[in-house]
Design an enzyme around this catalytic site. Structure first.
Site, short mmCIF file in Angstrom:
data_model
loop_
_atom_site.label_atom_id
_atom_site.label_comp_id
_atom_site.label_asym_id
_atom_site.label_seq_id
_atom_site.Cartn_x
_atom_site.Cartn_y
_atom_site.Cartn_z
N PHE A 1 -36.64 -28.15 -69.06
CA PHE A 1 -36.04 -27.14 -68.19
C PHE A 1 -36.46 -27.35 -66.74
O PHE A 1 -37.65 -27.50 -66.45
CB PHE A 1 -36.45 -25.74 -68.67
N ARG B 1 -33.84 -19.97 -57.27
CA ARG B 1 -32.66 -20.69 -56.76
C ARG B 1 -32.84 -21.16 -55.32
O ARG B 1 -32.22 -22.11 -54.87
CB ARG B 1 -31.42 -19.79 -56.80
N ASP C 1 -26.04 -30.12 -69.52
CA ASP C 1 -27.06 -30.09 -70.57
C ASP C 1 -26.35 -30.48 -71.88
O ASP C 1 -26.14 -31.67 -72.16
CB ASP C 1 -27.66 -28.67 -70.59
N GLU D 1 -20.81 -29.55 -60.90
CA GLU D 1 -21.83 -28.84 -61.68
C GLU D 1 -23.21 -29.19 -61.12
O GLU D 1 -23.43 -30.30 -60.63
CB GLU D 1 -21.78 -29.32 -63.13
P1 5GP Z 1 -24.47 -26.78 -70.82
O1 5GP Z 1 -23.27 -25.91 -71.05
O2 5GP Z 1 -24.14 -28.18 -70.37
O3 5GP Z 1 -25.41 -26.76 -72.00
O4 5GP Z 1 -25.32 -26.10 -69.69
C1 5GP Z 1 -24.84 -26.00 -68.41
C2 5GP Z 1 -25.45 -24.84 -67.65
O5 5GP Z 1 -26.70 -24.41 -68.22
C3 5GP Z 1 -25.78 -25.24 -66.25
O6 5GP Z 1 -24.69 -25.01 -65.39
C4 5GP Z 1 -26.98 -24.38 -65.92
O7 5GP Z 1 -26.56 -23.14 -65.43
C5 5GP Z 1 -27.67 -24.17 -67.24
N1 5GP Z 1 -28.79 -25.13 -67.47
C6 5GP Z 1 -28.82 -26.19 -68.30
N2 5GP Z 1 -30.00 -26.82 -68.25
C7 5GP Z 1 -30.75 -26.14 -67.35
C8 5GP Z 1 -32.07 -26.34 -66.81
O8 5GP Z 1 -32.83 -27.26 -67.16
N3 5GP Z 1 -32.47 -25.42 -65.87
C9 5GP Z 1 -31.69 -24.40 -65.44
N4 5GP Z 1 -32.19 -23.59 -64.51
N5 5GP Z 1 -30.43 -24.20 -65.91
C10 5GP Z 1 -29.97 -25.07 -66.84
#
Ligand code: 5GP
Length: 184
Positions: A156, A169, A106, A102
């Site tokens: 973020f 990206r 988050d 990954e």
């Molecule tokens: P989770 O399911 O753990 O909440 O989030 C995972 C996904 O959310 C990551 O694979 C990513 O795509 C997106 N994500 C989470 N935090 C961020 C961030 O700070 N910036 C960006 N660009 N994407 C994030």
């Protein structure tokens, strides 16, 4: 490095390319220590992981294979909390040692869904998880992320594969949203 504007938001420099590369190399060698005598399958969770994935494999000195799948839970700068599998896994991994890769963990919703999907439908021999970034203040799941590049605060981030509404990206460095977190 300067602050940049992407869509309507300002992002400030956060982790430079050189530092990111050091972190990625450290993770690659840590994984290798555990898989020296095996041929693991690295599974990239698209899209955000593509830079971390490619760089890590360049630093990985052993035999390995690769596969990909795509998940999504984000819209703009906020997690929707619902995780979708957008694309099927590109390789059969039954009885294989797999490492889920990954870009960022988050809340952990994505990785938890993936873990369940692999355990229930793919029957690998073992599953471990590697993430370049983790936000410990938000991560709310029990299971351990086996390999972590760096812990970051609940803000973020953008660049090095990670987007803000599909832009950013291709940035070599990592940036952080200037006005901090927007309501999750
Ligand atoms: P989770 O399911 O753990 O909440 O989030 C995972 C996904 O959310 C990551 O694979 C990513 O795509 C997106 N994500 C989470 N935090 C961020 C961030 O700070 N910036 C960006 N660009 N994407 C994030």
């Amino acid at each position: 490095m300067k602050s940049i504007k992407v869509h309507d938001k300002i992002f400030k420099p956060y982790i430079e390319e050189k530092e990111l590369q050091k972190i990625v190399k450290k993770v690659a060698l840590e994984i290798y220590e555990d898989y020296k005598d095996k041929t693991p399958v690295f599974i990239g969770v698209l899209n955000g992981v593509f830079m971390f994935f490619a760089d890590l494999l360049k630093y990985y000195p052993g035999d390995c294979e690769v596969a990909f799948l795509q998940m999504s839970s984000y819209s703009g700068t906020q997690s929707t909390g619902v995780v979708y599998k957008k694309m099927d896994l590109t390789k059969e991994v039954k009885n294989r040692h797999i490492i889920l890769m990954e870009d960022i963990v988050d809340t952990g919703n994505t990785i938890a869904s993936l873990f369940e999907y692999f355990q229930n439908t793919q029957r690998p021999k073992s599953v471990k998880v590697a993430s370049l970034l983790i936000k410990p203040e938000v991560y709310n799941k029990e299971f351990k992320i086996d390999y972590v590049g760096i812990e970051i605060p609940d803000k973020f981030v953008l660049g090095y594969g990670l987007d803000y509404d599909e832009l950013g990206r291709n940035l070599k460095d990592l940036y952080q949203l200037d006005e901090g977190r927007i309501n999750h």
